[in-house]
Design an enzyme around this catalytic site. Structure first.
Site, mmCIF file in Angstrom:
data_model
loop_
_atom_site.group_PDB
_atom_site.id
_atom_site.type_symbol
_atom_site.label_atom_id
_atom_site.label_comp_id
_atom_site.label_asym_id
_atom_site.label_seq_id
_atom_site.Cartn_x
_atom_site.Cartn_y
_atom_site.Cartn_z
ATOM 1 N N GLY A 179 0.816 -1.227 0.000
ATOM 2 C CA GLY A 179 0.000 0.000 0.000
ATOM 3 C C GLY A 179 0.839 1.261 0.000
ATOM 4 O O GLY A 179 2.058 1.224 0.142
ATOM 5 N N GLY A 189 6.842 7.238 6.719
ATOM 6 C CA GLY A 189 5.949 8.009 5.850
ATOM 7 C C GLY A 189 6.625 9.185 5.149
ATOM 8 O O GLY A 189 5.980 9.941 4.436
ATOM 9 N N ASP A 247 4.321 -4.389 -7.172
ATOM 10 C CA ASP A 247 3.693 -3.160 -6.673
ATOM 11 C C ASP A 247 4.300 -1.933 -7.341
ATOM 12 O O ASP A 247 3.811 -0.825 -7.149
ATOM 13 C CB ASP A 247 3.850 -3.047 -5.150
ATOM 14 C CG ASP A 247 5.290 -3.173 -4.706
ATOM 15 O OD1 ASP A 247 5.934 -4.177 -5.040
ATOM 16 O OD2 ASP A 247 5.794 -2.256 -4.034
#
Ligand code: AMP
Ligand code: MG
Length: 529
Positions: free
Chosen positions: A106, A142, A276
């Site tokens: 993700g 992040g 991905d």
């Protein structure tokens, strides 16, 4: 909404097409967790301390119909300020990493803010990479560092101007925050300047977005996502055709094949072709430990994490096919018929062969025909180039200057000298093989009746004069980290017209200097970014 020619970003009414059309969720946004039954999670970006606009792509802004950046742009593209209509989301996807199923991955640091419609009617999503924690951040922070963000920013735009399908980059924003990174995973972590790149593409959907639902048996979501992608990004396919999923898979395979041929043509090594990191639209996506081949070497990969060379330069077409097989497996519940998917995989092989033949021949000034030996002509050249250190980019440009009707009686044409790293010590075997090849090349040009002006034009529009070489990017990073953005700007200017010889930027088209041979960031990169 559609924009007029030049609209300030703050005046745009954004949409959030992906989130509007597909199911999502709004569980705790900053808590890493498994997310089920959702294509996306609602995640507001985490504001940063001191947003500063470091770079802005005028070329892309022009396409999007955006006005020159004003003072408010940095805050928006740092994620500190959301504009009307935006709905920030992170996508849920899984993937095969280095051949192994890795489960849920993700968008761990990428957040789509929303999308806008350009003056030409094309819809574009804006995504911030490095915008803070999401449910998909796993154990990471992040964030993204300046070095990897600058590399992605410059190379996305360069690839576009090279004619290679790619996600784009609108801006590079410094965050004013430091980020801790262990660049080579060797226990020597350091604080580095943080940055956010604004990525732009019609869609960021990857193979892994389908794999995650298939792996969980969530065929409902799998179908919704596939039908969304078909309806909005593959207008050539009838969205009501019962065979649409197989037709679409074949088209994804063809686009991926075309992309692989382009990568080989320009000497691009993606570095981490996990499923991905493969775009469902056939775009180059996720610029991480990528690099360009300087010295021609089929086994080259800049990614030190990839010890076996799984993703080396010449492996890329085969790996793309492997990835397509994983996608085919994921789509099997929709298609039902293995044969139909196998046909798509065959299309991959055929398209790659055809497209690489076309591009490879164009590199030497030829167009595909029925001539015998055509398949091997370029392969023989590439084989010869491995016998000494040849600068790939310079060699193909220099070859334009070689007159096939006036090859020297011995030795090699003087025009080629500047493309060798050791021109005084060329192995005899290399000289012999290249001479043989030049003879075969001249004969073929002659047999095909290719006139010299046509040859030169074709070669000059196929072989870039400048690419943003790894060491140039590293120099631009070092300068930017010290507050000097001039090299970054020069690189952006020069790579905007990569096929045009630009004497004023001659130093950017030189051979890689010796210091860069093994330098971190130049020939050695890792996934730490
Ligand atoms: P990559 O193969 O580098 O594209 O990334 C693999 C996965 O790791 C993706 O799910 C990324 O979103 C995630 N990831 C990479 N770096 C970070 C980071 N600094 N913070 C959060 N997630 C990350
Ligand atoms: Mg990725």
């Amino acid at each position: 909404m559609t924009l007029s020619a030049s609209t300030p970003i703050s005046a745009i009414r954004f949409d959030h097409h992906f989130a509007r059309h597909l199911p999502g969720e709004d569980g705790p946004p900053l808590v890493p967790r498994q997310v089920h039954s959702a294509c996306w999670s609602y995640v507001p970006p985490t504001p940063v301390a001191e947003p500063r606009l470091l770079a802005w792509s005028d070329a892309l802004a022009g396409t999007l119909g955006l006005a020159a950046p004003d003072d408010s742009v940095a805050a928006v593209l740092a994620g500190n300020r959301l504009l009307p209509g935006m709905k920030p989301v992170a996508a849920c996807y899984g993937g095969h990493q280095f051949g192994q199923w890795a489960g849920q991955l993700g968008d761990g640091r990428a957040i789509v803010l929303g999308d806008l419609t350009a003056p030409d009617g094309q819809r574009w999503e804006l995504q911030l990479k490095g915008a803070g924690l999401t449910p998909y951040s796993r154990r990471a922070d992040g964030r993204a560092v300046l070095r990897s963000s600058l590399r992605e920013y410059v190379c996305s735009e360069a690839m576009h101007h090279l004619g290679v399908p790619t996600t784009r980059a609108l801006a590079l924003v410094g965050t004013g925050e430091a980020v801790l990174r262990d660049m080579f995973y060797d226990g020597r972590a350091e604080m580095e300047p943080g940055a956010i790149v604004t990525r732009v593409a019609p869609s960021f959907v990857r193979f892994g977005n389908f794999e995650i639902f298939a792996s969980r048996g969530d065929h409902e979501r799998l179908r919704q996502l596939a039908d969304y992608v078909i309806r909005h990004f593959f207008p050539e396919i009838d969205p009501n055709d019962p065979e649409r999923h197989a037709q679409w898979f074949a088209e994804v395979a063809r686009r991926t094949a075309v992309l692989m041929a382009h990568w080989l043509r320009v000497g691009f090594v993606h570095g981490v072709m996990n499923t991905d990191n493969l775009s469902i639209l056939g775009l180059t996506i996720d610029y991480g430990p990528f690099g360009w081949i300087d010295v021609f070497d089929p086994d080259f990969t800049p990614n030190t994490t990839d010890r076996g060379g799984r993703y080396a330069y010449a492996q890329q077409p085969a790996v793309a096919q492997w990835n397509l097989m994983r996608l085919a497996e994921a789509l099997l519940p929709l298609v039902g018929d293995q044969e139909a998917l196998a046909a798509g995989l065959e299309d991959y092989g055929d398209t790659f062969e055809q497209e690489w033949r076309r591009q490879a021949l164009a590199k030497v000034g030829l167009v595909p025909g029925a001539a015998r030996g055509e398949e091997t002509l370029v392969a023989e050249l590439l084989g010869a180039l491995t016998l000494t250190e040849v600068d790939t980019t310079r060699f193909f440009r220099a070859l334009i200057e070689v007159n096939p009707n006036a090859l020297p009686d011995d030795g090699l044409p003087a025009a080629l000298t500047g493309s060798f790293y050791t021109p005084d010590r060329l192995p005899d075997g290399f000289i012999r093989r290249l001479r043989d090849w030049l003879g075969a090349w001249a004969a073929r040009l002659d047999a095909d009746g290719v006139d010299d002006a046509t040859r030169r034009t074709l070669m000059a529009s196929t072989n870039p004069w400048i690419i943003p070489r790894n060491y140039l990017l590293q120099e631009a990073i070092n300068a930017a980290a010290a507050g000097d953005l001039s090299l970054l700007e020069t690189l952006m200017t020069a790579t905007r017209e990569p096929y045009r010889e630009q004497p004023e930027h001659g130093h950017l088209a030189a051979r890689r200097p010796d210091w860069a041979r093994h330098a971190p960031g130049c020939s050695a990169l890792s996934c730490s970014s």
